[in-house]
Design a protein around this motif. Structure first.
Motif, PDB file in Angstrom:
ATOM      1  N   UNK A  88       0.837  -1.215   0.000  1.00 52.50           N
ATOM      2  CA  UNK A  88       0.000   0.000   0.000  1.00 52.50           C
ATOM      3  C   UNK A  88       0.868   1.260   0.000  1.00 52.50           C
ATOM      4  N   UNK A  89       0.471   2.213  -0.834  1.00 53.08           N
ATOM      5  CA  UNK A  89       1.183   3.483  -0.917  1.00 53.08           C
ATOM      6  C   UNK A  89       2.311   3.506  -1.926  1.00 53.08           C
ATOM      7  N   UNK A  90       2.714   2.348  -2.455  1.00 48.12           N
ATOM      8  CA  UNK A  90       3.782   2.303  -3.452  1.00 48.12           C
ATOM      9  C   UNK A  90       3.177   2.643  -4.814  1.00 48.12           C
ATOM     10  N   UNK A  91       3.684   3.692  -5.437  1.00 46.05           N
ATOM     11  CA  UNK A  91       3.131   4.140  -6.716  1.00 46.05           C
ATOM     12  C   UNK A  91       4.182   4.245  -7.818  1.00 46.05           C
ATOM     13  N   UNK A  92       5.481   4.149  -7.459  1.00 46.89           N
ATOM     14  CA  UNK A  92       6.536   4.278  -8.459  1.00 46.89           C
ATOM     15  C   UNK A  92       7.441   3.058  -8.470  1.00 46.89           C
ATOM     16  N   UNK A  93       7.973   2.765  -9.633  1.00 49.86           N
ATOM     17  CA  UNK A  93       8.895   1.654  -9.834  1.00 49.86           C
ATOM     18  C   UNK A  93      10.194   2.192 -10.426  1.00 49.86           C
ATOM     19  N   UNK A  94      11.308   1.595 -10.014  1.00 50.40           N
ATOM     20  CA  UNK A  94      12.617   1.926 -10.584  1.00 50.40           C
ATOM     21  C   UNK A  94      13.026   0.767 -11.475  1.00 50.40           C
ATOM     22  N   UNK A  95      13.261   1.070 -12.736  1.00 56.83           N
ATOM     23  CA  UNK A  95      13.542   0.062 -13.762  1.00 56.83           C
ATOM     24  C   UNK A  95      14.981   0.195 -14.252  1.00 56.83           C
ATOM     25  N   UNK A  96      15.693  -0.917 -14.279  1.00 60.18           N
ATOM     26  CA  UNK A  96      17.084  -0.976 -14.739  1.00 60.18           C
ATOM     27  C   UNK A  96      17.106  -1.684 -16.092  1.00 60.18           C
ATOM     28  N   UNK A  97      17.742  -1.056 -17.084  1.00 58.74           N
ATOM     29  CA  UNK A  97      17.678  -1.556 -18.452  1.00 58.74           C
ATOM     30  C   UNK A  97      18.926  -2.361 -18.804  1.00 58.74           C
ATOM     31  N   UNK A  98      18.672  -3.520 -19.400  1.00 59.64           N
ATOM     32  CA  UNK A  98      19.707  -4.412 -19.900  1.00 59.64           C
ATOM     33  C   UNK A  98      19.435  -4.701 -21.368  1.00 59.64           C
ATOM     34  N   UNK A  99      20.462  -5.141 -22.066  1.00 60.77           N
ATOM     35  CA  UNK A  99      20.315  -5.644 -23.422  1.00 60.77           C
ATOM     36  C   UNK A  99      20.827  -7.072 -23.447  1.00 60.77           C
ATOM     37  N   UNK A 100      20.257  -7.872 -24.321  1.00 56.63           N
ATOM     38  CA  UNK A 100      20.736  -9.240 -24.529  1.00 56.63           C
ATOM     39  C   UNK A 100      20.965  -9.415 -26.016  1.00 56.63           C
ATOM     40  N   UNK A 101      22.239  -9.527 -26.391  1.00 55.17           N
ATOM     41  CA  UNK A 101      22.615  -9.672 -27.795  1.00 55.17           C
ATOM     42  C   UNK A 101      22.653 -11.147 -28.152  1.00 55.17           C
ATOM     43  N   UNK A 102      21.797 -11.543 -29.090  1.00 53.73           N
ATOM     44  CA  UNK A 102      21.794 -12.896 -29.632  1.00 53.73           C
ATOM     45  C   UNK A 102      22.432 -12.862 -31.013  1.00 53.73           C
ATOM     46  N   UNK A 103      23.128 -13.911 -31.448  1.00 50.20           N
ATOM     47  CA  UNK A 103      23.757 -13.895 -32.767  1.00 50.20           C
ATOM     48  C   UNK A 103      22.748 -13.885 -33.915  1.00 50.20           C
ATOM     49  N   UNK A 104      21.547 -14.387 -33.655  1.00 52.86           N
ATOM     50  CA  UNK A 104      20.486 -14.419 -34.667  1.00 52.86           C
ATOM     51  C   UNK A 104      19.145 -14.575 -33.967  1.00 52.86           C
ATOM     52  N   UNK A 105      18.066 -14.422 -34.735  1.00 53.86           N
ATOM     53  CA  UNK A 105      16.732 -14.622 -34.182  1.00 53.86           C
ATOM     54  C   UNK A 105      16.587 -16.052 -33.667  1.00 53.86           C
ATOM     55  N   UNK A 106      15.880 -16.196 -32.574  1.00 59.93           N
ATOM     56  CA  UNK A 106      15.499 -17.514 -32.073  1.00 59.93           C
ATOM     57  C   UNK A 106      13.996 -17.499 -31.837  1.00 59.93           C
ATOM     58  N   UNK A 107      13.404 -18.669 -31.842  1.00 60.83           N
ATOM     59  CA  UNK A 107      11.983 -18.757 -31.534  1.00 60.83           C
ATOM     60  C   UNK A 107      11.838 -18.943 -30.030  1.00 60.83           C
ATOM     61  N   UNK A 108      11.204 -17.990 -29.356  1.00 59.85           N
ATOM     62  CA  UNK A 108      11.080 -18.105 -27.899  1.00 59.85           C
ATOM     63  C   UNK A 108      10.036 -19.144 -27.500  1.00 59.85           C
ATOM     64  N   UNK A 109      10.176 -19.649 -26.309  1.00 62.60           N
ATOM     65  CA  UNK A 109       9.194 -20.519 -25.686  1.00 62.60           C
ATOM     66  C   UNK A 109       8.511 -19.669 -24.618  1.00 62.60           C
ATOM     67  N   UNK A 110       7.326 -19.171 -24.945  1.00 65.76           N
ATOM     68  CA  UNK A 110       6.658 -18.204 -24.070  1.00 65.76           C
ATOM     69  C   UNK A 110       6.083 -18.833 -22.810  1.00 65.76           C
ATOM     70  N   UNK A 111       6.064 -18.049 -21.755  1.00 63.81           N
ATOM     71  CA  UNK A 111       5.311 -18.387 -20.557  1.00 63.81           C
ATOM     72  C   UNK A 111       3.863 -18.018 -20.861  1.00 63.81           C
ATOM     73  N   UNK A 112       3.007 -19.019 -21.029  1.00 66.33           N
ATOM     74  CA  UNK A 112       1.611 -18.754 -21.405  1.00 66.33           C
ATOM     75  C   UNK A 112       0.878 -17.922 -20.352  1.00 66.33           C
ATOM     76  N   UNK A 113       1.348 -17.964 -19.129  1.00 67.27           N
ATOM     77  CA  UNK A 113       0.741 -17.171 -18.056  1.00 67.27           C
ATOM     78  C   UNK A 113       0.986 -15.677 -18.281  1.00 67.27           C
ATOM     79  N   UNK A 114       2.121 -15.340 -18.915  1.00 68.00           N
ATOM     80  CA  UNK A 114       2.497 -13.936 -19.068  1.00 68.00           C
ATOM     81  C   UNK A 114       2.308 -13.368 -20.474  1.00 68.00           C
ATOM     82  N   UNK A 115       2.567 -14.181 -21.509  1.00 66.64           N
ATOM     83  CA  UNK A 115       2.555 -13.655 -22.873  1.00 66.64           C
ATOM     84  C   UNK A 115       1.838 -14.592 -23.835  1.00 66.64           C
ATOM     85  N   UNK A 116       1.143 -13.988 -24.800  1.00 65.98           N
ATOM     86  CA  UNK A 116       0.365 -14.772 -25.761  1.00 65.98           C
ATOM     87  C   UNK A 116       1.001 -14.838 -27.145  1.00 65.98           C
ATOM     88  N   UNK A 117       1.793 -13.843 -27.515  1.00 63.70           N
ATOM     89  CA  UNK A 117       2.399 -13.797 -28.850  1.00 63.70           C
ATOM     90  C   UNK A 117       3.785 -13.174 -28.776  1.00 63.70           C
TER      91      UNK A 117
END
Length: 159
Positions: A88-117
């Motif tokens: 209760x009372x928390x209204x702001x979030x602090x976000x830290x940004x990262x990058x992940x460099x992959x050598x090429x596209x990969x097909x992800x295996x999604x968490x169906x609970x979190x993402x649909x596409x």
């Protein structure tokens, strides 16, 4: 252990040397596309949170690739629909940004609970598609930051 999420999170922009980026559509917010994101857990480092979130959301083992701390921190107001997840009372979030460099596209295996596409998009198109302003800004910064990490992008029209 608190039942509430900590208001500290990671945002991980997954990309290829051609600056194609992976974006995911949330299951709990229709048409809301984003990069990988999530709150840190108690006692967890930011880097470990980034590795965990990438694995949970995409099935990709970030420890096998170049995980980059972009030294970019954003503070934003937590969306009303998700405030119940925080103390209760928390209204702001602090976000830290990262990058992940992959050598090429990969097909992800999604968490169906979190993402649909998922989509691989050119960074500028991805920036226009994501719902979060801080995510969009991170995507727009990708060419500059990628160069800082030694990624030489091809000139448009040249392979």
């Amino acid at each position: 252990m608190s039942a509430y999420k900590q208001p500290v999170s990671v945002l991980v922009v997954i990309y290829t040397p051609q600056l194609e980026t992976l974006i995911l559509e949330r299951t709990d917010f229709k048409d809301a596309w984003q990069s990988v994101t999530g709150s840190i857990e108690p006692g967890e480092t930011l880097r470990n949170a980034a590795i965990r979130e990438v694995k949970e959301e995409t099935g990709i083992d970030a420890s096998l690739y170049q995980l980059q701390d972009w030294d970019l921190v954003n503070t934003w107001e937590i969306y009303e629909i998700w405030r119940h997840r925080y103390a209760p009372g928390v209204t702001e979030n602090t976000e830290h940004v990262f990058g992940l460099l992959l050598p090429e596209r990969v097909e992800p295996l999604l968490s169906e609970r979190e993402h649909s596409h998922w989509l691989w998009r050119e960074y500028g198109a991805a920036a226009e598609q994501v719902f979060s302003p801080s995510n969009a800004e991170a995507l727009r910064l990708l060419p500059e930051i990628a160069r800082r990490f030694g990624v030489d992008q091809p000139i448009a029209g040249h392979a």
